[in-house]
Motif scaffolding. Structure first.
Motif, PDB file in Angstrom:
ATOM      1  N   ALA A   1      43.349  56.991  43.961  1.00 14.75           N
ATOM      2  CA  ALA A   1      42.420  57.183  45.077  1.00 14.75           C
ATOM      3  C   ALA A   1      41.476  56.025  45.275  1.00 14.75           C
ATOM      4  O   ALA A   1      40.749  55.975  46.248  1.00 14.75           O
ATOM      5  CB  ALA A   1      41.604  58.468  44.857  1.00 14.75           C
ATOM      6  N   GLN A   2      41.454  55.060  44.378  1.00 10.42           N
ATOM      7  CA  GLN A   2      40.449  54.010  44.469  1.00 10.42           C
ATOM      8  C   GLN A   2      40.958  52.839  45.286  1.00 10.42           C
ATOM      9  O   GLN A   2      42.169  52.655  45.474  1.00 10.42           O
ATOM     10  CB  GLN A   2      40.056  53.528  43.067  1.00 10.42           C
ATOM     11  N   ASP A   3      40.001  51.991  45.725  1.00  9.13           N
ATOM     12  CA  ASP A   3      40.344  50.786  46.459  1.00  9.13           C
ATOM     13  C   ASP A   3      41.214  49.899  45.586  1.00  9.13           C
ATOM     14  O   ASP A   3      41.133  49.909  44.364  1.00  9.13           O
ATOM     15  CB  ASP A   3      39.077  50.007  46.837  1.00  9.13           C
ATOM     16  N   SER A   4      42.002  49.059  46.231  1.00  8.76           N
ATOM     17  CA  SER A   4      42.758  48.073  45.480  1.00  8.76           C
ATOM     18  C   SER A   4      41.814  47.039  44.916  1.00  8.76           C
ATOM     19  O   SER A   4      40.758  46.775  45.432  1.00  8.76           O
ATOM     20  CB  SER A   4      43.777  47.390  46.410  1.00  8.76           C
ATOM     21  N   GLY A   5      42.188  46.440  43.831  1.00 10.72           N
ATOM     22  CA  GLY A   5      41.331  45.461  43.170  1.00 10.72           C
ATOM     23  C   GLY A   5      41.525  45.556  41.682  1.00 10.72           C
ATOM     24  O   GLY A   5      42.200  46.447  41.172  1.00 10.72           O
ATOM     25  N   PRO A   6      40.949  44.634  40.923  1.00 10.94           N
ATOM     26  CA  PRO A   6      41.152  44.614  39.491  1.00 10.94           C
ATOM     27  C   PRO A   6      40.482  45.794  38.819  1.00 10.94           C
ATOM     28  O   PRO A   6      39.469  46.295  39.252  1.00 10.94           O
ATOM     29  CB  PRO A   6      40.464  43.294  39.076  1.00 10.94           C
ATOM     30  N   VAL A   7      41.089  46.265  37.768  1.00 12.49           N
ATOM     31  CA  VAL A   7      40.506  47.327  36.979  1.00 12.49           C
ATOM     32  C   VAL A   7      40.056  46.723  35.657  1.00 12.49           C
ATOM     33  O   VAL A   7      40.777  45.968  35.024  1.00 12.49           O
ATOM     34  CB  VAL A   7      41.523  48.454  36.716  1.00 12.49           C
ATOM     35  N   VAL A   8      38.844  47.054  35.254  1.00 17.24           N
ATOM     36  CA  VAL A   8      38.311  46.505  34.022  1.00 17.24           C
ATOM     37  C   VAL A   8      38.955  47.203  32.845  1.00 17.24           C
ATOM     38  O   VAL A   8      38.959  48.434  32.757  1.00 17.24           O
ATOM     39  CB  VAL A   8      36.775  46.694  33.968  1.00 17.24           C
TER      40      VAL A   8
ATOM     41  N   ARG B   1      30.922  41.958  30.991  1.00 18.84           N
ATOM     42  CA  ARG B   1      32.197  41.293  31.242  1.00 18.84           C
ATOM     43  C   ARG B   1      32.204  40.652  32.625  1.00 18.84           C
ATOM     44  O   ARG B   1      31.693  41.229  33.575  1.00 18.84           O
ATOM     45  CB  ARG B   1      33.341  42.314  31.134  1.00 18.84           C
ATOM     46  N   ARG B   2      32.792  39.488  32.731  1.00 23.80           N
ATOM     47  CA  ARG B   2      32.893  38.800  34.022  1.00 23.80           C
ATOM     48  C   ARG B   2      34.125  39.306  34.768  1.00 23.80           C
ATOM     49  O   ARG B   2      35.222  39.307  34.211  1.00 23.80           O
ATOM     50  CB  ARG B   2      32.994  37.291  33.817  1.00 23.80           C
ATOM     51  N   PRO B   3      33.965  39.741  36.019  1.00 28.20           N
ATOM     52  CA  PRO B   3      35.121  40.281  36.748  1.00 28.20           C
ATOM     53  C   PRO B   3      36.112  39.199  37.129  1.00 28.20           C
ATOM     54  O   PRO B   3      35.759  38.034  37.308  1.00 28.20           O
ATOM     55  CB  PRO B   3      34.480  40.894  37.997  1.00 28.20           C
ATOM     56  N   VAL B   4      37.370  39.575  37.212  1.00 26.57           N
ATOM     57  CA  VAL B   4      38.407  38.688  37.738  1.00 26.57           C
ATOM     58  C   VAL B   4      38.855  39.306  39.056  1.00 26.57           C
ATOM     59  O   VAL B   4      39.613  40.264  39.074  1.00 26.57           O
ATOM     60  CB  VAL B   4      39.597  38.567  36.774  1.00 26.57           C
TER      61      VAL B   4
ATOM     62  N   GLY C   1      24.757  42.429  45.779  1.00 24.59           N
ATOM     63  CA  GLY C   1      25.722  43.393  45.280  1.00 24.59           C
ATOM     64  C   GLY C   1      27.138  42.871  45.332  1.00 24.59           C
ATOM     65  O   GLY C   1      27.883  42.942  44.346  1.00 24.59           O
ATOM     66  N   VAL C   2      27.526  42.319  46.475  1.00 27.49           N
ATOM     67  CA  VAL C   2      28.884  41.792  46.643  1.00 27.49           C
ATOM     68  C   VAL C   2      29.124  40.619  45.686  1.00 27.49           C
ATOM     69  O   VAL C   2      30.156  40.550  45.004  1.00 27.49           O
ATOM     70  CB  VAL C   2      29.112  41.338  48.101  1.00 27.49           C
ATOM     71  N   VAL C   3      28.172  39.691  45.617  1.00 30.61           N
ATOM     72  CA  VAL C   3      28.326  38.517  44.747  1.00 30.61           C
ATOM     73  C   VAL C   3      28.415  38.943  43.290  1.00 30.61           C
ATOM     74  O   VAL C   3      29.236  38.419  42.518  1.00 30.61           O
ATOM     75  CB  VAL C   3      27.152  37.539  44.967  1.00 30.61           C
ATOM     76  N   SER C   4      27.584  39.906  42.894  1.00 27.14           N
ATOM     77  CA  SER C   4      27.609  40.371  41.513  1.00 27.14           C
ATOM     78  C   SER C   4      28.942  40.997  41.139  1.00 27.14           C
ATOM     79  O   SER C   4      29.464  40.773  40.045  1.00 27.14           O
ATOM     80  CB  SER C   4      26.479  41.387  41.296  1.00 27.14           C
ATOM     81  N   ASP C   5      29.512  41.780  42.047  1.00 27.90           N
ATOM     82  CA  ASP C   5      30.809  42.398  41.772  1.00 27.90           C
ATOM     83  C   ASP C   5      31.924  41.359  41.679  1.00 27.90           C
ATOM     84  O   ASP C   5      32.939  41.591  41.020  1.00 27.90           O
ATOM     85  CB  ASP C   5      31.150  43.410  42.871  1.00 27.90           C
TER      86      ASP C   5
END
Length: 423
Positions: A19-26, A214-217, A91-95
């Motif tokens: 159900a979640q948006d596409s994108g990397p999962v930590v 952790r730094r997001p990819v 918020g966007v930059v941090s994510d």
């Protein structure tokens, strides 16, 4: 401790929720010690101490520089302008690039604001200092609060929401108390406060540098500067949070901006300790009530918060018409409780439903919804008070905000069947 990079979901064996948006999962990481979760909240507290540290000092600047209640609320509003502008980006930059690259510049800007406050001799200087403060606050309510959740991990989401929210309101209350006491007891009333705050911010910088986040990819997706939002399907949680949080934080903003003027009119005193103590008591109530209600269902927390804000405005109207200081203090305490519960309920709903890679943006969206109202209504009340008197201006403000708080409660009650509460 440098930020470690996340592992892509397919490499770490992490299955993406459908159900979640596409994108990397930590990927799941070892839990940090609980004391790190508490320490991760310190930068939020340190910046929020600055956010309201100037409150008891405005009577001094008004005396030395000379400006009206309307101008005072404009100075306060530039804080909201800086905060909202920051929320469009932070918020966007941090994510996308991580919590630390957002938090460290924000803390540096907070230090610059302290320097400007300490040397201010004009209204433009106060405006710039408040603008810088707002930008720093915008970064910590998005990236800083998300960092607390990152450090806490999935298993301690409720604890993260509680600590992040309490860090915000406790710092907001400690600032004016600290400023009131230091400015009354030590030389340089508008200088010493900000020297102490620089030291506190320095410790926050050290905490961020060592924070185990952790730094997001994540590849860039969408505009870097945009109105923050939430993933599809989470809009109802955001709306419920804003419906209660916005009136609550508007009530406390009014007390912060015009509370000293009300005290001066009721008590005939400009004591900075009294003004700071009232603000501290208000936010201490906001902190304590969150610990008291943390185990309740989130909708119950939100409805109770809306009721508290409604009662706060009713008592505010009574206080200004009866010139009663105890009733005014009761109004401030109820306002603090209303903000605290609205904030905790909203953050908890977002923490429980929004994926980590969108959490800072979601936090930013909640605060945009709250602070827009908190910027418009107190400024309007300040200018209205200049035109028709503080009593009439406060009464109109109380009536409008009371209506909005009632609407907020109705929204929460009316959507209970449409959006079941997450676990």
């Amino acid at each position: 401790m440098p930020e470690s990079r996340t592992v892509p979901a397919h490499a770490a064996g992490v299955r993406r929720p459908a159900a979640q948006d596409s994108g990397p999962v930590v990927a799941t990481a070892p839990l940090a010690p609980t004391w790190w979760v508490w320490l991760a909240a310190w930068p939020v507290t340190a910046v929020f101490i600055l956010s309201n540290a100037a409150t008891p000092l405005y009577v001094l600047w008004q005396r030395d520089i000379g400006f009206s209640k309307g101008t005072l609320t404009v100075i306060f509003a530039f804080y909201i302008v800086g905060l909202l502008g920051s929320l469009l980006v932070s918020g966007v930059v941090s994510d996308r690039i991580g919590r630390k690259p957002v938090l460290l510049p924000a803390l540096g800007l907070a230090v610059a604001a302290c320097v400007i406050f300490a040397t201010a001799s004009s209204v433009p200087a106060l405006i710039v200092a408040r603008l810088f403060t707002g930008i720093a606050v915008g970064a910590v309510v998005s990236a800083g609060m998300a960092a607390v959740t990152d450090v806490a991990g999935q298993a301690r989401k409720r604890l993260a929401a509680l600590l992040a929210s309490c860090a915000m309101v406790f710092g907001a209350g400690l600032g004016p108390l600290l400023a009131g006491v230091l400015s009354e007891t030590l030389p340089g009333p508008t200088v010493t406060v900000f020297v102490v705050e620089i030291v506190l911010l320095a410790t926050a910088i050290l905490a961020v540098l060592r924070m185990p986040v952790r730094r997001p990819v994540a590849p860039p997706k969408g505009a870097w500067v945009r109105v923050p939002g939430v993933p599809r399907g989470n809009g109802i949680q955001l709306a419920l949070g804003i419906a209660v949080f916005a009136p609550g934080i508007t009530a406390t903003s009014f007390v912060l901006s015009l509370g000293p003027s009300l005290l001066s009119g009721l008590l005939g005193t400009t004591s900075r300790v009294v003004a700071g103590a009232m603000a501290f008591a208000m936010f201490l109530a906001a902190t304590g009530v969150q610990f008291a209600v943390q185990k309740l269902r989130r909708r119950v927390i939100l409805i109770t918060g809306a009721v508290s804000t409604t009662l706060s405005m009713a008592t505010l109207a009574i206080a200004v018409h009866t010139s009663s200081v105890p009733v005014l203090i009761a109004s401030a305490l109820l306002a603090g409780a209303g903000q605290g519960m609205g904030q905790l309920g909203g953050l908890s709903l977002l923490n429980s439903t929004v994926p980590p890679q969108r959490l800072a943006e979601a936090n930013a969206a909640l605060n945009v919804g709250g602070y827009i109202l908190a910027g418009i209504l107190p400024v309007s009340a300040g200018y209205l008070s200049d035109a028709v008197g503080l009593t009439n201006g406060a009464t109109v403000f109380a009536g409008v905000l009371m209506g909005l708080a009632v609407i907020g409660a109705a929204v929460v009650v009316g959507t209970r069947h449409r959006a079941p509460e997450p676990a």
